[in-house]
Scaffold this motif. Sequence first.
Motif, mmCIF file in Angstrom:
data_model
loop_
_atom_site.group_PDB
_atom_site.id
_atom_site.type_symbol
_atom_site.label_atom_id
_atom_site.label_comp_id
_atom_site.label_asym_id
_atom_site.label_seq_id
_atom_site.Cartn_x
_atom_site.Cartn_y
_atom_site.Cartn_z
ATOM 1 N N ASP B 61 0.874 -1.183 0.000
ATOM 2 C CA ASP B 61 0.000 0.000 0.000
ATOM 3 C C ASP B 61 0.913 1.236 0.000
ATOM 4 O O ASP B 61 2.095 1.144 0.370
ATOM 5 C CB ASP B 61 -0.874 -0.026 1.273
ATOM 6 C CG ASP B 61 -1.946 1.066 1.247
ATOM 7 O OD1 ASP B 61 -2.197 1.636 0.171
ATOM 8 O OD2 ASP B 61 -2.519 1.347 2.322
ATOM 9 N N PHE B 63 -0.236 4.852 0.990
ATOM 10 C CA PHE B 63 -0.537 5.803 2.066
ATOM 11 C C PHE B 63 -0.669 5.062 3.391
ATOM 12 O O PHE B 63 -1.676 4.400 3.641
ATOM 13 C CB PHE B 63 -1.829 6.568 1.758
ATOM 14 C CG PHE B 63 -1.709 7.440 0.537
ATOM 15 C CD1 PHE B 63 -1.308 8.758 0.655
ATOM 16 C CD2 PHE B 63 -1.992 6.938 -0.723
ATOM 17 C CE1 PHE B 63 -1.193 9.567 -0.466
ATOM 18 C CE2 PHE B 63 -1.870 7.741 -1.848
ATOM 19 C CZ PHE B 63 -1.472 9.058 -1.723
ATOM 20 N N MET B 64 0.378 5.143 4.197
ATOM 21 C CA MET B 64 0.382 4.437 5.487
ATOM 22 C C MET B 64 1.081 5.301 6.525
ATOM 23 O O MET B 64 1.970 6.074 6.184
ATOM 24 C CB MET B 64 1.142 3.106 5.357
ATOM 25 C CG MET B 64 0.489 2.094 4.451
ATOM 26 S SD MET B 64 1.413 0.542 4.409
ATOM 27 C CE MET B 64 2.882 1.022 3.533
ATOM 28 N N PRO B 65 0.700 5.160 7.781
ATOM 29 C CA PRO B 65 1.395 5.901 8.833
ATOM 30 C C PRO B 65 2.755 5.262 9.126
ATOM 31 O O PRO B 65 3.046 4.180 8.625
ATOM 32 C CB PRO B 65 0.455 5.774 10.032
ATOM 33 C CG PRO B 65 -0.255 4.489 9.816
ATOM 34 C CD PRO B 65 -0.380 4.320 8.324
ATOM 35 N N ASN B 68 5.524 5.133 5.005
ATOM 36 C CA ASN B 68 4.631 4.924 3.864
ATOM 37 C C ASN B 68 5.290 4.046 2.806
ATOM 38 O O ASN B 68 6.443 3.612 2.936
ATOM 39 C CB ASN B 68 4.152 6.264 3.290
ATOM 40 C CG ASN B 68 5.291 7.092 2.707
ATOM 41 O OD1 ASN B 68 6.285 6.556 2.228
ATOM 42 N ND2 ASN B 68 5.135 8.401 2.765
ATOM 43 N N TRP B 70 6.371 4.591 -0.245
ATOM 44 C CA TRP B 70 7.564 5.103 -0.935
ATOM 45 C C TRP B 70 8.809 4.917 -0.065
ATOM 46 O O TRP B 70 9.846 4.498 -0.545
ATOM 47 C CB TRP B 70 7.384 6.583 -1.266
ATOM 48 C CG TRP B 70 6.301 6.851 -2.254
ATOM 49 C CD1 TRP B 70 6.393 6.739 -3.608
ATOM 50 C CD2 TRP B 70 4.963 7.285 -1.966
ATOM 51 N NE1 TRP B 70 5.198 7.074 -4.191
ATOM 52 C CE2 TRP B 70 4.299 7.412 -3.212
ATOM 53 C CE3 TRP B 70 4.254 7.570 -0.803
ATOM 54 C CZ2 TRP B 70 2.970 7.819 -3.307
ATOM 55 C CZ3 TRP B 70 2.941 7.975 -0.894
ATOM 56 C CH2 TRP B 70 2.307 8.090 -2.135
ATOM 57 N N HIS B 99 2.220 8.199 -9.194
ATOM 58 C CA HIS B 99 2.756 7.897 -7.871
ATOM 59 C C HIS B 99 3.805 6.792 -7.875
ATOM 60 O O HIS B 99 4.707 6.782 -7.059
ATOM 61 C CB HIS B 99 1.616 7.508 -6.913
ATOM 62 C CG HIS B 99 0.901 8.701 -6.348
ATOM 63 N ND1 HIS B 99 -0.427 8.679 -6.019
ATOM 64 C CD2 HIS B 99 1.330 9.947 -6.092
ATOM 65 C CE1 HIS B 99 -0.784 9.869 -5.559
ATOM 66 N NE2 HIS B 99 0.277 10.650 -5.606
#
Lengths: 552, 126
Positions: B61, B63-65, B68, B70, B99
Amino acid sequence: MRSVERRRFFPYGVAVASFLLATAVRLWIAPGLLERIPFATFFLATIVAAWVGGAGPGALALGLGALTARFGFGVVDTRLTAFVVVSTVVLVLSHVMRNARIHAELAGLEELEARRLAEAARERAAFLSDANIALTASLDYDATLATLANLVVPQIADWCAVDVVEAGDTIRRVAVAHRDLAKTALVDATRVYPSDPEGRHPRTDVIRTGRSRLIVDVTPERLEAMALHDEHLRVMREMGYVSAMIVALVARGRTLGAITCATMESARRYGSDDLALLEDLARRAALALDNARLYREAESARAEAERANRAKDDFLSVVSHELKTPLAATMGWLRVLRSGNGDSQPRALDTIERSMRLQGKLIDDLLDVSRMAAGQLHVDLRPLVLAEAVEAAVDVVRPEAAAKGVRLEVVLDSGGAVVAGDPDRLQQIAWNLLVNAVKFTPASGVVQVRLACADGHAELVVHDTGRGIPAAFLPHVFERFRQAEPVATRGKGGLGLGLAITLHLVELHGGRVDVASDGEGAGSTFTVTLPLATADTAPARDVTSLDQRRPL
Amino acid sequence: VTESGGAHAHRVLLVEDDGDVREALAAVLEHEGYPVLEAQHGRDALDKLRDADDICLILLDLFMPTMNGWAFREAQVKDPAIADIPVVVVSAGADLPRHVAKMGVVAAVAKPIDFDRLLRLVGQYC
């Protein structure tokens, strides 16, 4: 007058003197020698007189010499005739030569003057060209202003001040330059623009009309006339201004300010040439300043547009992410269900239902926000007991809090207070605040809900022991699409719309929301204040957005 | 294409912060016979990769806390021990091609997920 006369008669004096000298030589000094050439001395006297004074004095010396020779010394032969003829020829020649000499001298003087003027013009052009380079070197407004003052001193002035007109027609002194650093304390006193509401100071008039002022002599009477108060007069006197010029800074038809120049130590007096130079400089400076101003405005507009664009991109990412994520979970479980895996059915159905509810809520929020933007968000106000709406919201959040291990403390101490409200929207307000509080509070934390009444107002306080809000983000809490965490790494879902909608709804109810947080890790407190319903607010009414032009 | 019930020796590492999505995806993969190792974010994934040498594919994934997608990918390619494990990005973000343009991943699958395509990719690498 006397000196002119003296200059005019001096050559004749020379003629008479040289004649007398010639006579004396002839009589006493070399009578023997000059027996043979009796006119030699008079001839020399004639040449000297003609050389110094021109034809007139030369003729006088010639006449006096001839008469003396004829009647004094009794010379009557051809030598007298020869003397007169030769002297006359010499006289004419010397006269011609003398004229030529004078012409040549005059021409030399003229050339010198022309050179001086050319040099002055060159210096002026060089100064203006240097000034242009210095003024356009930076697109920074303040730097350009400082440059201007430092260009003028010491080239044109001993003291110079630049004043600019600011918003609301106030005038601010932005730069002062002075030749003599020893006078710093006194010069510092001139760094503040003296307020001049009556327009006593000529600068005020220059700024108003755009017309330059040249004060060749700054007399004590003039100083007194333009002084704005005693201290101002004292400072001006002590500065010892000799001569002054004030020129407006005008660019693209707008007066940006004025530049004031004065001489002191150099005791130089300004003339129209100086004024023309300063006006030329002021024109260039004003243009440079205006360019700097436009550049600054364009820069900030560009930065704002970029920020808005980024916010839009971020928001699109967030919307896309938030709407598609529950869909992904749903699609996954549907695939498992379709393949006939019976064991996971309860889990699958739970997740699908929760995902669908979440999506419904997201869609509601998006619709609310677009209605807010269009000024078409309605509330249907009627008298209702506020505690009931809050209780309903608490009931919805309770399972979520329990699942997360967050304790809910609810104190509804409003004694059945009635407000004019839309039941669904009031519940939405309370629910948004509660969901946020639970979302940002870790397990074994506490969320407190208090409802109380005071001074005709009902107050709903939602306090949590969660992570709190960074001070820098507090002012943006109620902005649409704003979340404290950057999009790419945020840990909590949501569109970042809940608080913006809450604020709008509370305002539609005539109330206000306040937020307080002692910073990160210190929890946060949201307080909603709503006016209690009175007899005249009681009838049901429909309220649309308060002000449709209000930016959301 | 699918190999229902078939046993695979290698595991798929599933890096996803949303519990519901992670659970649903794991259910699908396991139903198709692919063992799954779950991670909640990039940092968690790096930790789990240290102890696992049987990962055939990483589903990532973005978008992660905490860390992330990337940042995870950046750390992954710097570590020779795990740099060669193929990565498929699974993200709900808008403008997915932009992205993942510089990430050097083998594929990107947008959410809501096209499971046939995802399972084809998994079958290709595991």
